[in-house]
Write a protein that holds these residues in place. Structure first.
Motif, mmCIF file in Angstrom:
data_model
loop_
_atom_site.group_PDB
_atom_site.id
_atom_site.type_symbol
_atom_site.label_atom_id
_atom_site.label_comp_id
_atom_site.label_asym_id
_atom_site.label_seq_id
_atom_site.Cartn_x
_atom_site.Cartn_y
_atom_site.Cartn_z
ATOM 1 N N VAL A 193 17.176 56.986 25.944
ATOM 2 C CA VAL A 193 17.066 56.462 24.585
ATOM 3 C C VAL A 193 17.178 57.635 23.636
ATOM 4 O O VAL A 193 16.512 58.653 23.814
ATOM 5 N N ARG A 194 18.067 57.507 22.635
ATOM 6 C CA ARG A 194 18.225 58.559 21.626
ATOM 7 C C ARG A 194 18.274 57.937 20.253
ATOM 8 O O ARG A 194 19.154 57.120 19.989
ATOM 9 N N ASP A 195 17.287 58.290 19.403
ATOM 10 C CA ASP A 195 17.213 57.736 18.048
ATOM 11 C C ASP A 195 17.355 56.216 18.045
ATOM 12 O O ASP A 195 18.131 55.647 17.261
ATOM 13 N N GLY A 196 16.644 55.584 18.941
ATOM 14 C CA GLY A 196 16.648 54.116 18.957
ATOM 15 C C GLY A 196 17.867 53.504 19.614
ATOM 16 O O GLY A 196 18.011 52.281 19.641
ATOM 17 N N THR A 197 18.758 54.350 20.136
ATOM 18 C CA THR A 197 19.941 53.824 20.825
ATOM 19 C C THR A 197 19.764 53.993 22.327
ATOM 20 O O THR A 197 19.384 55.057 22.795
ATOM 21 N N LEU A 198 20.041 52.932 23.058
ATOM 22 C CA LEU A 198 19.996 52.991 24.519
ATOM 23 C C LEU A 198 21.394 53.339 25.006
ATOM 24 O O LEU A 198 22.371 52.689 24.623
ATOM 25 N N GLU A 199 21.494 54.398 25.808
ATOM 26 C CA GLU A 199 22.825 54.802 26.274
ATOM 27 C C GLU A 199 22.795 55.263 27.721
ATOM 28 O O GLU A 199 21.737 55.515 28.294
ATOM 29 N N THR A 200 23.990 55.365 28.315
ATOM 30 C CA THR A 200 24.090 55.832 29.697
ATOM 31 C C THR A 200 23.868 57.340 29.726
ATOM 32 O O THR A 200 24.337 58.074 28.865
ATOM 33 N N ALA A 201 23.123 57.806 30.746
ATOM 34 C CA ALA A 201 22.814 59.237 30.848
ATOM 35 C C ALA A 201 23.783 59.945 31.785
ATOM 36 O O ALA A 201 23.765 61.162 31.906
ATOM 37 N N ARG A 202 24.597 59.166 32.514
ATOM 38 C CA ARG A 202 25.552 59.741 33.450
ATOM 39 C C ARG A 202 26.634 58.685 33.690
ATOM 40 O O ARG A 202 26.452 57.531 33.323
ATOM 41 N N PRO A 203 27.736 59.058 34.323
ATOM 42 C CA PRO A 203 28.715 58.033 34.656
ATOM 43 C C PRO A 203 28.085 57.038 35.641
ATOM 44 O O PRO A 203 27.434 57.466 36.600
ATOM 45 N N LEU A 204 28.229 55.781 35.376
ATOM 46 C CA LEU A 204 27.664 54.786 36.290
ATOM 47 C C LEU A 204 28.423 53.473 36.181
ATOM 48 O O LEU A 204 29.254 53.284 35.299
ATOM 49 N N ARG A 205 28.128 52.597 37.135
ATOM 50 C CA ARG A 205 28.727 51.272 37.118
ATOM 51 C C ARG A 205 27.660 50.232 36.838
ATOM 52 O O ARG A 205 26.572 50.299 37.405
ATOM 53 N N PHE A 206 28.000 49.279 35.974
ATOM 54 C CA PHE A 206 27.153 48.114 35.755
ATOM 55 C C PHE A 206 27.647 46.995 36.672
ATOM 56 O O PHE A 206 28.854 46.827 36.868
ATOM 57 N N LEU A 207 26.701 46.260 37.219
ATOM 58 C CA LEU A 207 27.039 45.052 37.973
ATOM 59 C C LEU A 207 26.184 43.922 37.424
ATOM 60 O O LEU A 207 25.019 44.138 37.072
ATOM 61 N N LEU A 208 26.754 42.718 37.402
ATOM 62 C CA LEU A 208 25.997 41.510 37.069
ATOM 63 C C LEU A 208 25.348 41.564 35.685
ATOM 64 O O LEU A 208 24.358 40.878 35.430
ATOM 65 N N ALA A 209 25.931 42.376 34.773
ATOM 66 C CA ALA A 209 25.423 42.358 33.398
ATOM 67 C C ALA A 209 25.759 41.001 32.795
ATOM 68 O O ALA A 209 26.883 40.534 32.888
ATOM 69 N N THR A 210 24.756 40.369 32.227
ATOM 70 C CA THR A 210 24.959 39.054 31.630
ATOM 71 C C THR A 210 24.945 39.191 30.116
ATOM 72 O O THR A 210 24.527 40.223 29.578
#
Ligand SMILES: [Zn+2]
Length: 342
Positions: free
Chosen positions: A307-324
């Protein structure tokens, strides 16, 4: 609600003629409730089994079964098809609700104690499968957000790769103990869960139909074949919102809402998402609003998101699965699964 007992899990033998109606929706209406369809095979061999509609809002498997039966499909060996959450699926509007109103997620109930409507239904499905001892079980689902097809297996070997190859060469090894049907049966016979693609994606139904037809009609016994290279992803972590917190999908933070996830987060499904990608907004500066189920060997959540200044972000390269992108599913089930990428 409590009156509907699981004796409503009816066995229906082919031919189905009038039951099928003209459309999947008519078929759904005509069913007496949760049902096993039994379709005799054209030859000898161990029976095969398919379950679908464990989640009432995931229709591709059900539509595929309907289309194949309407086309006069004939399986190679006896085929047993379980149409599970029929009541949830036909709660208006059709194919919208994951579970019955006030009911539990059926695919979390395949473990002791087999109590309540969903627990008894799960227990009854398992009992039937254990009597049947099928050559293999395929469990067809959709992701509720958009995304490509992939399979989920708790065991990865030639038999499971072969099963996956009917549908997709993308496999994910899942090490969970959530009470899914796959966890309950994989020790007894090969079991594969297939996410046929997103509910909103047109090709999901085609994937389900082609795969189901190939699985049903493949000569007995099923043999490991040269399936081409399977892409195997290992052990995603499940990320949930802590109980009692609120969630919406949008394009900026919203007053009084704990977490806003970007409304197109399902577009990140499966592919690699770069580090530093914005995925949402939160009114605090830590990840303590999230719960994660971390399999052994996976990096902690803090290595995946920040979390940076109220923003949620990825910290490394990654894959999302089953995001709804459905807040009701995001809150009651999970937000998404994550796999660290290189
Ligand atoms: Zn599902």
């Amino acid at each position: 609600m409590g009156r509907c007992r699981v004796s409503a899990l009816t066995t229906i033998e082919a031919p189905f003629d009038r039951l099928l109606g003209e459309s999947p929706e008519e078929f759904l209406e005509n069913l007496p409730g949760s049902a096993w369809l039994v379709i005799p095979g054209s030859g000898p061999g161990r029976p095969r089994a398919l379950t679908t509609l464990l989640h009432g809002n995931e229709p591709s498997g059900f539509r595929a079964v309907h289309r194949w039966l309407k086309n006069g499909g004939r399986p190679a060996v006896d085929l047993h098809v379980c149409l599970a959450s029929v009541e949830a699926a036909r709660t208006a509007p059709f194919f919208t609700w994951r579970a019955r109103r006030g009911g539990r997620d059926l695919n979390r109930c395949f473990k002791e104690p087999f109590e309540g409507y969903e627990g008894e239904l799960a227990g009854s499905i398992l009992e039937r499968l254990n009597d049947l001892k099928p050559e293999a079980l395929i469990d067809l689902h959709n992701t509720s957000g958009s995304g490509p097809a992939f399979s989920l297996a708790s065991r990865v070997d030639a038999a499971h790769e072969r099963l996956s190859s009917f549908f997709t060469l993308r496999m994910v090894r899942l090490r969970t103990e959530l009470g899914t049907i796959m966890e309950a049966t994989v020790a007894s016979f090969p079991t594969l869960t297939v996410e046929c693609g997103g509910v909103p994606d047109a090709e999901s139904e085609e994937t389900a139909f082609r795969g189901f037809k190939a699985f049903a009609e493949a000569p007995a016994p099923l043999r490991p074949e040269d399936t081409g290279p399977v892409e195997l992803l290992e052990s995603p972590i499940q990320v949930k919102l802590k109980p009692g917190l609120s969630l919406i999908y949008g394009d900026r933070s919203a007053e009084g809402i704990d977490l806003t996830l970007r409304e197109d987060i399902d577009r990140l499904n499966y592919g690699v998402t770069a580090a530093g990608t914005e995925i949402g907004w939160i009114d605090r500066e830590s990840l303590d609003f999230l719960d994660a189920l971390i399999p052994e060997g996976s990096p902690p959540l803090s290595g995946m998101l920040r979390v940076r200044d109220g923003t949620l972000e990825t910290a490394r390269p990654l894959r999302f699965l089953l995001a709804t992108t459905r807040a009701d599913i995001g809150v009651s089930d999970c937000l998404f699964y994550l796999i660290a990428s290189l």
